[in-house]
Design a protein around this motif. Structure first.
Motif, PDB file in Angstrom:
ATOM      1  N   ALA A  54       0.830  -1.206   0.000  1.00  0.00           N
ATOM      2  CA  ALA A  54       0.000   0.000   0.000  1.00  0.00           C
ATOM      3  C   ALA A  54       0.870   1.264   0.000  1.00  0.00           C
ATOM      4  N   ALA A  55       1.937   1.261   0.786  1.00  0.00           N
ATOM      5  CA  ALA A  55       2.829   2.427   0.819  1.00  0.00           C
ATOM      6  C   ALA A  55       3.536   2.613  -0.519  1.00  0.00           C
ATOM      7  N   LEU A  59       3.170   5.881  -3.011  1.00  0.00           N
ATOM      8  CA  LEU A  59       4.369   6.574  -3.473  1.00  0.00           C
ATOM      9  C   LEU A  59       4.408   6.663  -4.994  1.00  0.00           C
ATOM     10  N   VAL A  60       4.062   5.589  -5.662  1.00  0.00           N
ATOM     11  CA  VAL A  60       4.057   5.597  -7.131  1.00  0.00           C
ATOM     12  C   VAL A  60       3.026   6.587  -7.655  1.00  0.00           C
ATOM     13  N   ILE A  61       1.850   6.596  -7.063  1.00  0.00           N
ATOM     14  CA  ILE A  61       0.796   7.527  -7.503  1.00  0.00           C
ATOM     15  C   ILE A  61       1.217   8.973  -7.229  1.00  0.00           C
ATOM     16  N   ALA A  62       1.809   9.215  -6.078  1.00  0.00           N
ATOM     17  CA  ALA A  62       2.222  10.581  -5.733  1.00  0.00           C
ATOM     18  C   ALA A  62       3.297  11.093  -6.683  1.00  0.00           C
ATOM     19  N   LEU A  63       4.151  10.222  -7.161  1.00  0.00           N
ATOM     20  CA  LEU A  63       5.195  10.653  -8.092  1.00  0.00           C
ATOM     21  C   LEU A  63       4.693  10.722  -9.527  1.00  0.00           C
ATOM     22  N   THR A  64       3.648   9.976  -9.840  1.00  0.00           N
ATOM     23  CA  THR A  64       3.150   9.930 -11.213  1.00  0.00           C
ATOM     24  C   THR A  64       2.188  11.069 -11.529  1.00  0.00           C
ATOM     25  N   VAL A  65       1.398  11.497 -10.574  1.00  0.00           N
ATOM     26  CA  VAL A  65       0.374  12.517 -10.824  1.00  0.00           C
ATOM     27  C   VAL A  65       0.958  13.817 -11.383  1.00  0.00           C
TER      28      VAL A  65
END
Length: 137
Positions: A54-55, A59-65
């Motif tokens: 989940a973490a 992290l991936v979503i936060a860097l991709t957006v």
């Protein structure tokens, strides 16, 4: 007052003494006190696998957006208000420059959009005090 001399007075013992051969046998006695079996190590990934996944997803979503937001194609068309504001604030742009850039299709489209009757034009000319200026333009 009586003279005080340090060398002549009896010395007071500190009360702290080390046992005999303490420093020579210290490492051996310390190793005897330590536990012989090593503790079991638990991997971070094995213990909380769901939490780690989940973490990592957050992290991936936060860097991709931000990256996706930067490269999303936005509309290339300008709305009328933006274009009018841009043209009105250009100090070196005059109406003759705009007229020079229009072709016949643009002029026909302008004629279709502007529907002025004789009454509207007459009211505009009668209410404007600067008629000569309008006629010359």
């Amino acid at each position: 007052m009586k003279a005080f001399k340090l060398e002549n007075e009896p010395k007071i013992e500190t009360g702290f003494k080390t046992p005999e051969n303490y420093f020579e046998n210290f490492s051996v006695s310390l190793l005897e006190k330590l536990p012989q079996n090593e503790p079991k190590t638990i991997s971070l990934f094995a213990r909380n696998r769901k939490t780690f996944i989940a973490a990592a997803a957050v992290l991936v979503i936060a860097l991709t957006v931000p990256i996706v937001n930067k490269y999303v194609t936005k509309s290339k068309e300008l709305d009328e208000a933006t274009l009018e504001t841009y043209l009105s604030y250009q100090s070196n742009l005059i109406q003759y420059d705009l007229i020079h850039e229009l072709d016949t299709n643009d002029i026909k489209n302008l004629d279709k959009n502007i529907a002025l009757g004789d009454d509207t034009i007459e009211d505009l000319l009668s209410s404007n005090a600067n008629i000569e200026h309008l006629i010359l333009e």
